[in-house]
Design a protein around this motif. Structure first.
Motif, mmCIF file in Angstrom:
data_model
loop_
_atom_site.group_PDB
_atom_site.id
_atom_site.type_symbol
_atom_site.label_atom_id
_atom_site.label_comp_id
_atom_site.label_asym_id
_atom_site.label_seq_id
_atom_site.Cartn_x
_atom_site.Cartn_y
_atom_site.Cartn_z
ATOM 1 N N GLU A 191 60.470 -21.346 59.989
ATOM 2 C CA GLU A 191 60.391 -20.380 61.084
ATOM 3 C C GLU A 191 61.039 -19.059 60.688
ATOM 4 O O GLU A 191 60.523 -17.975 61.017
ATOM 5 C CB GLU A 191 61.067 -20.960 62.335
ATOM 6 C CG GLU A 191 60.296 -22.104 62.971
ATOM 7 C CD GLU A 191 61.029 -22.709 64.153
ATOM 8 O OE1 GLU A 191 60.362 -23.096 65.126
ATOM 9 O OE2 GLU A 191 62.287 -22.805 64.092
ATOM 10 N N GLU A 192 62.146 -19.132 59.983
ATOM 11 C CA GLU A 192 62.829 -17.910 59.550
ATOM 12 C C GLU A 192 61.982 -17.144 58.539
ATOM 13 O O GLU A 192 61.894 -15.906 58.597
ATOM 14 C CB GLU A 192 64.187 -18.271 58.939
ATOM 15 C CG GLU A 192 65.026 -17.054 58.564
ATOM 16 C CD GLU A 192 66.407 -17.429 58.076
ATOM 17 O OE1 GLU A 192 67.094 -16.552 57.526
ATOM 18 O OE2 GLU A 192 66.793 -18.616 58.229
ATOM 19 N N GLN A 193 61.334 -17.866 57.615
ATOM 20 C CA GLN A 193 60.478 -17.206 56.631
ATOM 21 C C GLN A 193 59.309 -16.494 57.310
ATOM 22 O O GLN A 193 58.932 -15.383 56.922
ATOM 23 C CB GLN A 193 59.931 -18.239 55.641
ATOM 24 C CG GLN A 193 60.958 -18.828 54.693
ATOM 25 C CD GLN A 193 60.353 -19.907 53.815
ATOM 26 O OE1 GLN A 193 59.174 -19.833 53.461
ATOM 27 N NE2 GLN A 193 61.151 -20.902 53.458
ATOM 28 N N LEU A 194 58.726 -17.142 58.320
ATOM 29 C CA LEU A 194 57.548 -16.571 58.984
ATOM 30 C C LEU A 194 57.916 -15.566 60.066
ATOM 31 O O LEU A 194 57.081 -14.749 60.474
ATOM 32 C CB LEU A 194 56.704 -17.694 59.600
ATOM 33 C CG LEU A 194 56.092 -18.702 58.623
ATOM 34 C CD1 LEU A 194 55.378 -19.824 59.376
ATOM 35 C CD2 LEU A 194 55.108 -18.010 57.687
ATOM 36 N N GLY A 195 59.119 -15.648 60.571
ATOM 37 C CA GLY A 195 59.539 -14.737 61.622
ATOM 38 C C GLY A 195 58.958 -15.072 62.974
ATOM 39 O O GLY A 195 58.871 -14.193 63.847
ATOM 40 N N VAL A 196 58.567 -16.336 63.177
ATOM 41 C CA VAL A 196 58.016 -16.758 64.471
ATOM 42 C C VAL A 196 58.584 -18.133 64.807
ATOM 43 O O VAL A 196 58.992 -18.894 63.933
ATOM 44 C CB VAL A 196 56.472 -16.838 64.452
ATOM 45 C CG1 VAL A 196 55.854 -15.464 64.288
ATOM 46 C CG2 VAL A 196 55.982 -17.794 63.378
ATOM 47 N N ARG A 197 58.573 -18.419 66.107
ATOM 48 C CA ARG A 197 58.985 -19.739 66.576
ATOM 49 C C ARG A 197 57.780 -20.674 66.494
ATOM 50 O O ARG A 197 56.701 -20.358 66.984
ATOM 51 C CB ARG A 197 59.465 -19.635 68.022
ATOM 52 C CG ARG A 197 60.201 -20.840 68.538
ATOM 53 C CD ARG A 197 61.608 -20.852 68.064
ATOM 54 N NE ARG A 197 62.441 -21.770 68.854
ATOM 55 C CZ ARG A 197 63.651 -22.118 68.501
ATOM 56 N NH1 ARG A 197 64.181 -21.632 67.384
ATOM 57 N NH2 ARG A 197 64.362 -22.934 69.243
ATOM 58 N N LEU A 198 57.958 -21.822 65.849
ATOM 59 C CA LEU A 198 56.862 -22.785 65.692
ATOM 60 C C LEU A 198 56.973 -23.963 66.648
ATOM 61 O O LEU A 198 55.956 -24.534 67.058
ATOM 62 C CB LEU A 198 56.827 -23.312 64.248
ATOM 63 C CG LEU A 198 56.620 -22.269 63.154
ATOM 64 C CD1 LEU A 198 56.751 -22.923 61.783
ATOM 65 C CD2 LEU A 198 55.260 -21.598 63.297
ATOM 66 N N ILE A 199 58.200 -24.326 66.993
ATOM 67 C CA ILE A 199 58.444 -25.497 67.828
ATOM 68 C C ILE A 199 59.447 -25.137 68.911
ATOM 69 O O ILE A 199 60.475 -24.517 68.644
ATOM 70 C CB ILE A 199 58.989 -26.675 66.985
ATOM 71 C CG1 ILE A 199 57.912 -27.180 66.016
ATOM 72 C CG2 ILE A 199 59.466 -27.816 67.872
ATOM 73 C CD1 ILE A 199 58.392 -28.265 65.080
ATOM 74 N N GLU A 200 59.107 -25.510 70.146
ATOM 75 C CA GLU A 200 60.052 -25.372 71.248
ATOM 76 C C GLU A 200 60.756 -26.706 71.426
ATOM 77 O O GLU A 200 60.125 -27.745 71.611
ATOM 78 C CB GLU A 200 59.328 -24.992 72.543
ATOM 79 C CG GLU A 200 58.666 -23.625 72.511
ATOM 80 C CD GLU A 200 59.680 -22.489 72.480
ATOM 81 O OE1 GLU A 200 60.894 -22.763 72.626
ATOM 82 O OE2 GLU A 200 59.275 -21.329 72.301
ATOM 83 N N ARG A 201 62.068 -26.690 71.363
ATOM 84 C CA ARG A 201 62.861 -27.910 71.477
ATOM 85 C C ARG A 201 63.487 -27.942 72.866
ATOM 86 O O ARG A 201 64.587 -27.445 73.071
ATOM 87 C CB ARG A 201 63.928 -27.949 70.381
ATOM 88 C CG ARG A 201 63.356 -27.833 68.968
ATOM 89 C CD ARG A 201 64.433 -27.395 67.993
ATOM 90 N NE ARG A 201 63.971 -27.298 66.600
ATOM 91 C CZ ARG A 201 63.340 -26.251 66.092
ATOM 92 N NH1 ARG A 201 63.056 -25.200 66.863
ATOM 93 N NH2 ARG A 201 62.979 -26.244 64.826
#
Length: 292
Positions: free
Chosen positions: A40-50
């Motif tokens: 997520e940090e590499q892409l700069g987006v949130r992938l999963i909501e926990r």
């Protein structure tokens, strides 16, 4: 991008949570969580909501999974092939098949295929809808008369014909100047429908006496003498050979082609190639025959 982190993200997304992914992979939840966070940090987006209700993929996470799950599987297959030998036929083979063919033939075919390739585990799903091979992770699909599709390639392994059959007790009327009216068992019926027999045969005007939703019901009703039926010849071959049914003629028009298809987005794996060749070998004359 770290492909290992991407693989871990897909593992978590596929299993619906870090806990299930951890149990399936025998890796710690903390490691999986850290790898997904790094991605997520590499892409700069949130992938999963926990959240308190569990894990949910974000829109970006859904897009990433849809576009990378198949290619990552291909990479895994390629690495396995390189490690174990490119000609080894092994692994899980997921097959989509039409219901009628699956019910009458796939049990025996699956057993015979596994006798030849004991390292393959077959997973056959019988449905008449058109499955998406990529999204639903099918390796191959069996389909009658498939529409041209640049995403799929394969081979026609057998052909079939629609024929009109009846019990020997059903009297065949003399042909006249117009359509021949005969009691019939039908499915998918349209008012005013006629059946044109090939090779100069008469035009039949069926008079529906039973409306049934499956080809096997049509065959059984015809065996019981209820009327004529229009069915694939493959499902009545044994009954015709025993004299339990009589063929009045074949329906005029092209033959039905049965194809074994796989996606063209990836090189066919050894197990897919083996299955395609196996299906063709079972029908060497190209005519579909099914157990009676």
């Amino acid at each position: 991008m770290d492909l290992n982190a991407l693989a871990d993200f897909n593992l978590v997304a596929t299993h619906g949570g870090f806990g299930r992914a951890s149990r399936a992979s025998r890796r710690s939840k903390a490691t999986l969580s850290r790898r997904v966070a790094e991605l997520e940090e590499q892409l700069g987006v949130r992938l999963i909501e926990r959240g308190s209700k569990g894990l949910e993929l974000t829109e970006a996470g859904q897009r990433l999974q849809e576009r990378t799950e198949g290619p990552l599987q291909e990479v895994g297959d390629a690495l396995t092939a390189a490690r174990e030998g490119s000609d080894q036929v092994a692994g899980r083979l997921r097959v989509a098949a039409p219901v009628l063919f699956a019910q009458l033939a796939m049990g025996r075919l699956a057993a015979d295929f596994r006798r030849l390739y004991p390292a393959v585990t077959l997973d056959v799903v019988a449905e008449d809808r058109l499955a998406d091979l990529v999204d639903e992770q099918f390796d191959v699909a069996l389909r009658p008369n498939p529409r041209p599709d640049s995403a799929l390639v394969g081979r026609c392994f057998a052909t079939d014909r629609l024929v009109v059959v009846a019990a020997p007790t059903v009297a065949r009327p003399e042909p006249g100047d117009g359509p021949v009216r005969v009691d019939a068992v039908v499915n998918g019926w349209r008012d005013g429908e006629t059946w044109q027999l090939a090779d100069g045969g008469p035009t039949i005007e069926p008079v529906p006496v039973l409306r049934l939703s499956s080809m096997l019901m049509l065959r059984d009703a015809a065996l019981a003498g209820a009327g004529i039926a229009r069915v694939p010849r493959s499902i009545v071959g044994a009954q015709l050979a025993r004299g339990e049914l009589v063929q009045w003629g074949a329906i005029d028009g092209p033959a039905v082609e049965l194809w074994v298809l796989h996606t063209s987005r990836r090189l066919a794996s050894p197990k897919v190639k083996a299955f395609v060749d196996f299906m063709a070998s079972r029908y060497p004359d190209g005519t579909l025959t099914l157990p009676g």
